[in-house]
Design an enzyme around this catalytic site. Structure first.
Site, PDB file in Angstrom:
ATOM      1  N   GLY A  34       0.833  -1.202   0.000  1.00  0.00           N
ATOM      2  CA  GLY A  34       0.000   0.000   0.000  1.00  0.00           C
ATOM      3  C   GLY A  34       0.863   1.246   0.000  1.00  0.00           C
ATOM      4  O   GLY A  34       2.086   1.181   0.168  1.00  0.00           O
ATOM      5  N   LEU A  35       0.229   2.380  -0.195  1.00  0.00           N
ATOM      6  CA  LEU A  35       0.946   3.656  -0.219  1.00  0.00           C
ATOM      7  C   LEU A  35       1.624   3.954   1.112  1.00  0.00           C
ATOM      8  O   LEU A  35       1.218   3.432   2.166  1.00  0.00           O
ATOM      9  CB  LEU A  35      -0.023   4.792  -0.550  1.00  0.00           C
ATOM     10  N   SER A  38      -0.430   4.482   4.500  1.00  0.00           N
ATOM     11  CA  SER A  38      -1.721   3.775   4.447  1.00  0.00           C
ATOM     12  C   SER A  38      -1.990   2.969   5.715  1.00  0.00           C
ATOM     13  O   SER A  38      -3.143   2.657   6.011  1.00  0.00           O
ATOM     14  CB  SER A  38      -1.776   2.863   3.215  1.00  0.00           C
ATOM     15  N   GLY A  39      -0.925   2.620   6.445  1.00  0.00           N
ATOM     16  CA  GLY A  39      -1.107   1.881   7.687  1.00  0.00           C
ATOM     17  C   GLY A  39      -0.493   0.497   7.694  1.00  0.00           C
ATOM     18  O   GLY A  39      -0.812  -0.319   8.562  1.00  0.00           O
ATOM     19  N   SER A 108       5.851  -1.874  -2.263  1.00  0.00           N
ATOM     20  CA  SER A 108       5.780  -2.793  -3.408  1.00  0.00           C
ATOM     21  C   SER A 108       4.727  -2.333  -4.425  1.00  0.00           C
ATOM     22  O   SER A 108       3.657  -2.933  -4.525  1.00  0.00           O
ATOM     23  CB  SER A 108       5.508  -4.224  -2.946  1.00  0.00           C
TER      24      SER A 108
END
Length: 210
Positions: A34-35, A38-39, A108
């Site tokens: 994730g960005l 994002s967590g 990724s």
């Protein structure tokens, strides 16, 4: 002549099942993508605490920490990003082979890059979790100011701003952290992985043998 392994007495080494039997758990790689913001790391940490509290042995491989150590010689070109992921995946594979439940928190950003760990692990040992959140939310969480620097041009090749992020097409689990609490996300992950990290029962072992 090519050697299949570097140990002349490889058959004398303990195998994965020996270690999983000792730990009373099965190794698994849980890949959070994730960005930035994002967590991913937050969820990996919360999941680790949950698993640890239940008696499981775990390890987290965080993308930022890996880049400050084993991958410190890599940049952010496509080739270096792919090598970064390959090294993380291969490190995770060693841990999973020891029966350790391993979590990777790493941006990724593309399907091509995410295909690397999938090919290294195979479907039985690999779970992909897409930690999703709108980029505005990710920027609001950015205590390091990375998005601000990326928008000003101080940082180049920054995923989501000057470098692409391709949404995973078929993640095993999608979690939108802008609308779901951490506790809820951990519960969802546990429901997904619990059947895969528990050791085989005697009956299941018999069925596998058959």
């Amino acid at each position: 002549m090519k050697q299949n392994n570097i140990f002349s007495s490889y058959h004398q080494l303990l195998n994965r099942s020996d270690k999983e039997s000792l730990l009373q758990q099965r190794g698994l790689l849980i890949w959070f993508t994730g960005l930035s913001g994002s967590g991913k790391t937050t969820l990996a940490g919360a999941l680790e605490r949950e698993l640890f509290g239940k008696g499981y042995l775990t390890c987290i491989l965080d993308g930022d920490n890996m880049r400050s150590g084993i991958n410190s010689n890599l940049g952010f070109s496509e080739e270096d990003r792919m090598e970064n992921i390959r090294r993380i995946a291969e490190t995770g594979k060693l841990l999973v082979a020891c029966g350790i439940i391993t979590m990777v928190a790493c941006i990724s950003p593309t399907e091509k890059i995410r295909a690397i760990p999938r090919s290294i692990f195979g479907k039985d040992d690999f779970v992909e979790i897409f930690v999703n959140a709108p980029i505005k939310i990710c920027e609001a969480r950015d205590v390091k100011g990375l998005y601000r620097k990326a928008r000003s041009g101080e940082i180049t090749e920054f995923t989501g701003i000057s470098a692409p992020f391709e949404y995973p097409q078929h993640p095993d689990l999608l979690l939108d952290t802008s609308i779901r609490e951490v506790r809820d996300c951990v519960t969802a992950i546990m429901s997904l992985i619990k059947p895969r990290i528990n050791p085989l029962t005697t009956q299941e072992e018999k069925l596998c043998i058959k």
